[in-house]
Structures are given as structure tokens and as C-alpha cells.
Design a protein around this motif. Structure first.
Motif, mmCIF file in Angstrom:
data_model
loop_
_atom_site.group_PDB
_atom_site.id
_atom_site.type_symbol
_atom_site.label_atom_id
_atom_site.label_comp_id
_atom_site.label_asym_id
_atom_site.label_seq_id
_atom_site.Cartn_x
_atom_site.Cartn_y
_atom_site.Cartn_z
ATOM 1 N N LEU A 5 28.485 1.414 -56.481
ATOM 2 C CA LEU A 5 28.580 0.398 -55.443
ATOM 3 C C LEU A 5 27.339 0.464 -54.564
ATOM 4 O O LEU A 5 26.943 1.544 -54.118
ATOM 5 N N LEU A 38 28.447 -4.295 -57.438
ATOM 6 C CA LEU A 38 29.392 -3.322 -57.970
ATOM 7 C C LEU A 38 29.327 -3.344 -59.488
ATOM 8 O O LEU A 38 29.268 -4.409 -60.099
ATOM 9 N N SER A 91 31.167 -1.080 -62.877
ATOM 10 C CA SER A 91 32.137 -0.054 -63.242
ATOM 11 C C SER A 91 32.727 -0.361 -64.609
ATOM 12 O O SER A 91 32.444 -1.384 -65.219
ATOM 13 N N LYS A 121 30.263 -6.160 -63.989
ATOM 14 C CA LYS A 121 29.313 -6.174 -62.880
ATOM 15 C C LYS A 121 29.718 -7.324 -61.978
ATOM 16 O O LYS A 121 30.015 -8.424 -62.457
ATOM 17 N N LEU A 171 27.049 -7.321 -51.636
ATOM 18 C CA LEU A 171 27.774 -6.330 -52.422
ATOM 19 C C LEU A 171 27.359 -6.409 -53.880
ATOM 20 O O LEU A 171 27.298 -7.496 -54.458
ATOM 21 N N PHE A 215 31.831 4.284 -61.448
ATOM 22 C CA PHE A 215 31.843 3.343 -60.341
ATOM 23 C C PHE A 215 30.525 3.424 -59.562
ATOM 24 O O PHE A 215 30.166 4.482 -59.059
#
Length: 185
Positions: free
Chosen positions: A165, A145, A147, A127, A143, A163
Motif C-alpha cells: 500500500l 494498492l 495484493s 492492483k 491510494l 499486500f
């Protein structure tokens, strides 16, 4: 454990810090090491700040000269022993990049990273969150994110799975307040 530490810039890039950190904590498990396995418990970095620069001649401050260039005849071994890292945590960190040649300025602030266990050849969950901008008074991108990354360094193959985002763009108004917000998912 390591407390507040700073690494200066190479010659020609001023007296400021190339990198600084408030604290770092890394530990190695002894028993596996005695049996030829490197097992690192969680790596924790807090307040890491990297200040990258490209000068007007195109030279950068992150490639330090190799002091061992005279030892070119010394072979470096290829170590295939397994390495395991329980995870990496980076908190309240940042990166500042100034491009004097191209005139750009980019920074990442409030950078936080959390990973799962890192094993050679195994996917790792992570993360990442941070605030990206081009200096004070510019639009900001928050941002987030998450994944699972598969990194095959030997064959230079990289992939991401699951993924996710999310980004929010904030544009400043003339009076300093946020003029607009645009969430992206």
C-alpha cells in the motif's frame, strides 16, 4: 459490447443517475459453455460512475425493491458449476457517496482496477489506484494498492497476501495550491 449507458435513481432520490458507464466489454467463450463451464474473457469497464446516497431518513438508493417478491415460493438453485473470468479491468471510474443523514460526502475519483484470472476458490492478484476525498477543496489521498486476495465467499473468509500500500495525502492551502504532501508506505 455496451456503449454509454445510464441507470436512474429510484424514486425519492432525484433525477440524476444512480450509475453510468462510458463503455463495457464482456464476452463468454462458447465451447466451454456448451460443456457446462462458464468462461468469461476479460471484463472491461470504462468510465463507470456510481452515485450512492443515504437520505435524511436513512434510506439508500442502492437497494432496489425486488419486483419478484410475489414469487417467494420459487426456489433458486445452487449452481456449483465452475466459473472462470480471465480478469477485470476498470478504468477512469469513480464513486460518489452522499450521506444526508450524517452529513458526510466521500468520493473516489480516477479509480483504476486490474485483476488477474478469477477462478472459484483461487487467490487473485489485483492492483487498485484512486484518489479519495470528501468533496471539492478537501484533503486528497492518492491510494495505490497491490495484493493477492483469497476470497472464500461461502465461508465468509477473506485474506490478503503480498499486500503493498502506498498513499500520499495532499492538503489544500487557502490559495488553492497544495500546502503539504505526506507520502505513506
Amino acid at each position: 459490447k455496451l456503449g454509454a449507458t445510464e441507470l436512474g435513481n429510484p424514486p425519492g432520490f432525484g433525477s440524476g443517475a444512480f450509475a453510468s458507464i462510458k463503455s463495457a466489454d464482456v464476452g463468454v467463450r462458447l465451447w466451454p459453455l456448451l460443456h457446462g463451464r462458464l468462461e468469461v474473457r476479460r471484463i472491461e469497464l470504462e468510465g463507470l460512475q456510481l452515485n450512492l446516497a443515504l437520505d435524511a431518513q436513512g434510506r439508500n438508493n442502492w437497494q432496489f425493491p425486488d419486483k419478484n417478491e410475489k414469487d417467494a415460493g420459487v426456489q433458486k438453485g445452487n449452481d456449483d458449476r465452475p466459473v472462470t473470468i480471465a480478469g477485470v479491468t476498470v478504468k477512469d471510474s469513480g464513486l460518489d457517496y452522499v450521506d444526508a443523514k450524517g452529513g458526510g460526502h466521500y468520493r473516489i475519483r480516477n479509480l483504476n482496477l486490474q485483476t488477474g484470472e478469477l477462478r472459484s476458490g483461487e487467490p487473485v492478484e489485483f492492483k487498485l489506484a484512486g484518489l479519495i476525498d470528501q468533496g471539492a477543496g478537501t484533503a486528497e489521498i492518492q491510494l495505490n494498492l497491490a495484493s493477492k486476495a483469497a476470497l472464500d465467499l461461502e465461508n465468509e473468509r477473506y485474506g490478503f497476501k503480498d499486500f503493498v500500500l502506498a498513499a500520499t495525502v495532499k492538503s489544500p492551502a487557502a490559495d488553492g495550491r497544495t500546502a503539504s504532501e505526506l507520502p505513506l508506505k
